[in-house]
Design a protein around this motif. Sequence first.
Motif, PDB file in Angstrom:
ATOM      1  N   SER A  34       0.828  -1.207   0.000  1.00 58.53           N
ATOM      2  CA  SER A  34       0.000   0.000   0.000  1.00 58.53           C
ATOM      3  C   SER A  34       0.863   1.258   0.000  1.00 58.53           C
ATOM      4  CB  SER A  34      -0.926   0.010   1.216  1.00 58.53           C
ATOM      5  OG  SER A  34      -1.755  -1.098   1.227  1.00 58.53           O
ATOM      6  N   ARG A  37       2.536   1.609  -3.363  1.00 61.27           N
ATOM      7  CA  ARG A  37       1.577   2.097  -4.366  1.00 61.27           C
ATOM      8  C   ARG A  37       1.384   3.601  -4.216  1.00 61.27           C
ATOM      9  NH1 ARG A  37      -3.893   3.347  -4.496  1.00 61.27           N
ATOM     10  NH2 ARG A  37      -4.875   2.995  -6.519  1.00 61.27           N
ATOM     11  N   PHE A  55      -5.812   4.946   0.268  1.00 64.71           N
ATOM     12  CA  PHE A  55      -5.417   3.545   0.212  1.00 64.71           C
ATOM     13  C   PHE A  55      -4.573   3.185   1.428  1.00 64.71           C
ATOM     14  CE2 PHE A  55      -3.320  -0.232  -1.544  1.00 64.71           C
ATOM     15  CZ  PHE A  55      -4.431  -0.882  -2.048  1.00 64.71           C
ATOM     16  N   ILE A  56      -3.716   4.111   1.863  1.00 68.01           N
ATOM     17  CA  ILE A  56      -2.902   3.864   3.059  1.00 68.01           C
ATOM     18  C   ILE A  56      -3.785   3.831   4.302  1.00 68.01           C
ATOM     19  CG2 ILE A  56      -1.132   4.861   4.553  1.00 68.01           C
ATOM     20  CD1 ILE A  56       0.363   5.687   2.083  1.00 68.01           C
ATOM     21  N   SER A  59      -5.282   0.498   4.501  1.00 68.74           N
ATOM     22  CA  SER A  59      -4.343  -0.623   4.437  1.00 68.74           C
ATOM     23  C   SER A  59      -4.444  -1.577   5.632  1.00 68.74           C
ATOM     24  CB  SER A  59      -2.914  -0.121   4.250  1.00 68.74           C
ATOM     25  OG  SER A  59      -2.466   0.572   5.373  1.00 68.74           O
TER      26      SER A  59
END
Length: 136
Positions: A34, A37, A55-56, A59
């Motif tokens: 993550s 990315r 997204f983090i 995660s």
Amino acid sequence: MIVTEFRSANARPKRWSYFLAIACAAGLCAVVMSVLRAGYYVWMDLRPEMGPGMFIIFSPLFAAAFAVLAVLCEGVLAWAAPSLPARKPLWIGASYAFVLAGLIRPELLVLVLVLNPATLHLFFAMREKRRSATER
């Protein structure tokens, strides 16, 4: 059957610490993927539908999902093929979450063909078989 070919003379039952190591490695690899990315998208100045920061934030949910998935799959594998040796749980656990590399770049999904739990289990079993054959 392939499993009987790789029977190990010293194959011991998998303990809870093996499954804990698998779960920790899968969860940690999910978080690392993550972060990678997010860093890649910021570095390339791309604007995906789900922002890298979001997204983090999510995660830990990905980490928990991959940890549960890895433990369930390894539990089924331990039941179906108990003769496979319990080697390198950190590598095998991390290989479960390596699928997330496809979210970085779709071309990286080709690496999943090599770095997946099935091929790693077979690789470590063949390696142990070769090592035990040389010791005789």
